[in-house]
Design an enzyme around this catalytic site. Structure first.
Site, mmCIF file in Angstrom:
data_model
loop_
_atom_site.group_PDB
_atom_site.id
_atom_site.type_symbol
_atom_site.label_atom_id
_atom_site.label_comp_id
_atom_site.label_asym_id
_atom_site.label_seq_id
_atom_site.Cartn_x
_atom_site.Cartn_y
_atom_site.Cartn_z
ATOM 1 N N HIS B 28 29.286 50.618 45.626
ATOM 2 C CA HIS B 28 29.109 49.320 46.297
ATOM 3 C C HIS B 28 30.343 48.836 45.994
ATOM 4 O O HIS B 28 31.208 48.980 44.934
ATOM 5 C CB HIS B 28 28.346 48.726 45.845
ATOM 6 N N HIS B 136 37.505 42.967 41.575
ATOM 7 C CA HIS B 136 36.038 42.404 42.675
ATOM 8 C C HIS B 136 35.393 43.671 42.957
ATOM 9 O O HIS B 136 34.390 43.582 43.066
ATOM 10 C CB HIS B 136 36.832 41.236 44.000
ATOM 11 N N GLU B 290 23.860 20.962 61.466
ATOM 12 C CA GLU B 290 22.824 21.877 61.497
ATOM 13 C C GLU B 290 22.646 22.681 60.567
ATOM 14 O O GLU B 290 21.795 22.833 59.813
ATOM 15 C CB GLU B 290 22.766 22.843 63.030
ATOM 16 N N HIS B 352 23.731 24.941 76.407
ATOM 17 C CA HIS B 352 22.866 23.843 75.729
ATOM 18 C C HIS B 352 21.604 24.803 75.605
ATOM 19 O O HIS B 352 20.592 24.299 75.109
ATOM 20 C CB HIS B 352 22.448 22.588 76.316
#
Lengths: 536, 536
Positions: B28, B136, B290, B352
């Site tokens: 990974h 890393h 939010e 919106h």
């Protein structure tokens, strides 16, 4: 220097704003009045006074259905509005125009970093409630408007009034703009004569025309080509087209080594001083900043002449969804290259594994969501994303390897969905996307051994498939043949094609992807077993 | 004061980390090695050394399927991990423990604002690549690990080795923790004896037990009650239960006057000094933030004893989706009260107006998405959201008024979906959510005039409905009766219930909501017309 006409113009705008907002009497609690918070009405008033094709009647239609003056500016809907600023507007100034002009001049002199000009304003200036949230939250009372108009030297009995001096005075802005535009066009023509090739290249890019035969450069594969991750096929595409499409401009949100978005000849977009690149570079380090990256792509797309792209892990598109939504709403060709597109990313676990992301993007209007199954489909998906100049694309790519499939092609991919593997008298259709298509093919072969005929459909894009003729769609999914879907993402939304679903019903988990695929049932064996339950 | 054992402990952790990460050899690209960026492995190693139920074998299973040590810490999966930090981890320190301790002491003295301690660290310290991104991006080469172990005074031939001195030394942390816990429990018992009522109240809250008969306080309505917006019914519920449930704690992201989330007796959570509230207040001004609001709800929920809620416009949940996703993944009871839940918000327009939002949340695992149709359903939805202690809820509420419907009830709402209006020998089922249910009822009445029998189903929650028995679900949607859905949101995902859909296929637009409903076909007349095409 500010003159009395500047002030008269500002005061006209303020009183006109009061009338416009009262007219749009929707009882909406979050409405711009004289407030500096919500400057939507103000923008229309400025466009009107500056002579854009926006009449006083248009202003009276503020926030009305199918008007040229919607509640928030939409690009392409109102003359002079070029960008949808999204849910938030911008702030107007106060009376100190000289101060603002001076600040702008000062900021212009700073060339090595951005400048912020903080304009302190008084909300609802002129109203008896000025400085209070009341003037943001609700329209002014009639008596208050009367006072405002008196204060600014207007007749309270007059509505939607613009003094002729203001129209006259504002003409010079129009003339200034027309002159600047004419000069620029002249300059461009001069350039085109002096440098014909460069000139026609500029015109090509700004007209969104693509170079002839550019798609010939897209790589094509056969099943004998070695299996690779689709993010790797994407890297190959970028290496092939980066020089053919010099307008391609973008980078990754700090995941370049994982997204594989940096082509071999890429130069970084950086100041010379840093020694890392130049401002003529086309590869951008966006930083861990998905929302900012998406907003940047919107800015680049609206400027024109550029094909902007940004990259991250698919799951992290959630962090930029507000701006991705604006790409779609604004009809911008922003290309999102999102890798690690399922539990197939493995060890990073559920915080990194998308589940609901595809459903969210498939439900969003005017955006293409792609999940290519192999190298040919990756090439086809790039062709579609780049040729669709009026909408954004999200390209979901795998971390894990997939084989190059028999029957895939660039051309079929452009249809959004197609029969990858045919079976005469098919008893079942297996439909998949991305990395699960090859699992469906293996399952079909297993079923064949048991004398069960299975057709395999690849569906890289719901949106493009749904734009095909009903006849074509029925040729892919004929009535009467049961359909089993396989996709390592939420099954939500698959019912429209499939009678049964192999997919995710929970978050994923951390582990090597092959074990996870087994754990959640994404194997040829399990797919074949499920198919036997479903088949007619 | 730092002593040699502190240093030995740190060095043990570093060498152990190298072994752990090499073992989890997944290739990974984004893996924690000795880097300070990705501290997941480190957290497990600390838990092991500090004596949590995490063995050396568990460490060897780092990032393996169904292990106690997933790629990123998940709450409830690993002993000692109480919060999923999400995609990003936290940073470990360097050798200057005294400096860090001093900084912490200094920060503790600042009581009127938060403190940030910046710890400068060297990535991959000890490796020959220390300070470079290489450590890393990929595991250390075997020879590099040998050097690291030598440097820290360890035998390169030894793997997964923790010197006994370190285990011994770390015992005192365990003892310190056990002592603190015992003292706290003692203090609590003492408190419970001294203040029996307050004591049992604390225990009630922290055990997530709700007061007896609290649901009796939920308002109930009949069709004779006046039509109101469901956000208004929500305000009524909050006024009724805020005092019954003192653990209710929350507020709005700068939209209190629109969300109507502030109950009459609410006191703001603010420092006394400001004069706006007190720290004993329960109403929070989150600001236009939010994502921060959702993250705060997660923190409050994980602390326990609190029922946290946050509010905004439904469309703006997109800005906090990363944190809302963690509410679901972490099994937190966070309640999102999201108003202005469709094109019905009107004039503010498409920036919106949510379209894809419901699909996105219905596809997200372990979260309840509610769209109540009237007052009784709003009461029922609050009952469900508060009683579901192991998952978050999103309550979508309207800006516009809806009538109180014949046949709605709190109890039926808890089933997620139910027959609101029956018709013997129904030829068609009209299914809707929220503000569209009353339109479906009106359409059914129109159809009745034409002698067409239509059943109306209200489906406030897909998730709760799908948890009912197959028998019950078939009683609501019997085989053989065609179904037409009506919801003023994306039609994506409705195919699982409906054969035809009345919904949004594009972004909305700005205008008075009644005109928009007409424009997009959400009227009794159009619904009835569509039903005639679909009916058997």
């Amino acid at each position: 220097m500010t003159n009395s006409l500047d002030i008269l113009t500002i005061n006209t705008i303020r009183t006109l704003a009061a009338d416009v907002v009262r007219k749009a009497n929707s009882g909406h609690p979050d409405r711009f009045v004289l407030s500096n918070g919500h400057a939507c009405a103000l923008q229309y008033i400025l466009l009107h006074i500056l002579g854009y094709d926006l009449t006083m009647d248009d202003l009276k239609q503020f926030r009305q259905t199918d008007s040229k003056t919607p509640g928030h500016p939409e690009s392409h809907l109102t003359p002079g509005i070029e960008v949808s600023t999204g849910p938030l507007g911008q702030a107007d100034g106060d009376n100190d125009l000289d101060g603002i002009a001076a600040a702008i001049e000062k900021a212009k002199k700073v060339t090595d970093k951005p400048s912020i000009i903080k304009v302190k304003t008084i909300i609802g200036i002129g109203s008896k409630h000025q400085g209070s949230e009341k003037v943001h939250g609700s329209p002014l009372a009639p008596d208050d408007i009367v006072e405002v108009k008196k204060k600014y030297g207007f007749n309270p009995e007059q509505f939607f009034h613009v003094p002729n001096e203001v129209y006259e005075y504002c003409k010079h802005f129009r003339e200034r703009g027309a002159k600047a535009e004419a000069e620029w066009k002249q300059l461009l023509e001069k350039y085109c004569i002096e440098y014909p090739e460069l000139g026609s290249e500029i015109k090509r890019r700004f007209s969104n025309k693509l170079p002839d035969n550019w798609t010939d450069h897209l790589p094509r594969y056969t099943p004998s080509d070695p299996p690779v991750a689709t993010r790797k096929s994407s890297e190959t595409v970028l290496n092939k087209i980066a020089d053919v499409l010099p307008e391609l401009f973008g980078g990754s949100a700090d995941l370049t080594p994982s997204n594989l978005t940096r082509w071999k000849t890429a130069i970084e977009f950086q100041p010379e001083s840093g020694g890392l690149g130049t401002y003529s570079g086309r590869y951008v380090r966006f930083g861990v900043r998905e929302h900012g990256m998406a907003a940047t792509l919107n800015g680049l797309a609206s400027y024109g002449g550029i094909i902007p792209f940004g990259a991250s892990f698919l799951n992290f598109i959630s962090y930029g969804l507000g701006a991705v939504r604006l790409s779609a709403l604004s009809c911008f060709r922003a290309i999102y290259i999102m890798t690690h597109d399922s539990i197939g990313l493995g060890e990073d676990g559920p915080t990194h594994q998308p589940i609901e992301t595809a459903a969210s993007l498939r439900a969003l209007p005017n955006i293409l969501f792609f999940r290519p199954a192999d190298g040919n489909e990756v090439s086809g998906v790039y062709a579609a994303a780049i040729q669709n100049t009026e909408r954004p694309s999200v390209i979901a790519l795998s971390r894990q390897n997939v084989p190059n499939l028999e029957g895939s092609s660039v051309e079929k991919t452009l249809k959004g969905g197609y029969v990858l593997k045919e079976a005469d008298g098919a008893q079942i259709i297996l439909v998949g996307t991305g990395t699960e298509v090859s699992i469906a093919v293996d399952a079909a072969n297993l079923l064949e051994k048991d004398c069960i005929k299975a057709r395999v459909v690849s569906l890289p894009s719901f949106e493009l498939f749904e734009e095909q003729s009903l006849e074509y769609r029925l040729s892919v999914f004929p009535d009467g043949i049961p359909v089993l879907s396989i996709e390592a993402l939420s099954i939500f939304g698959w019912s429209k094609y499939a009678h049964a679903n192999l997919g995710m019903r929970s978050f994923g988990s951390s582990g090597p992807y092959k074990e996870l695929y087994k754990k959640y049932g994404f194997t040829p064996e399990n797919t074949a077993a499920k198919a036997k339950e479903v088949k007619s």
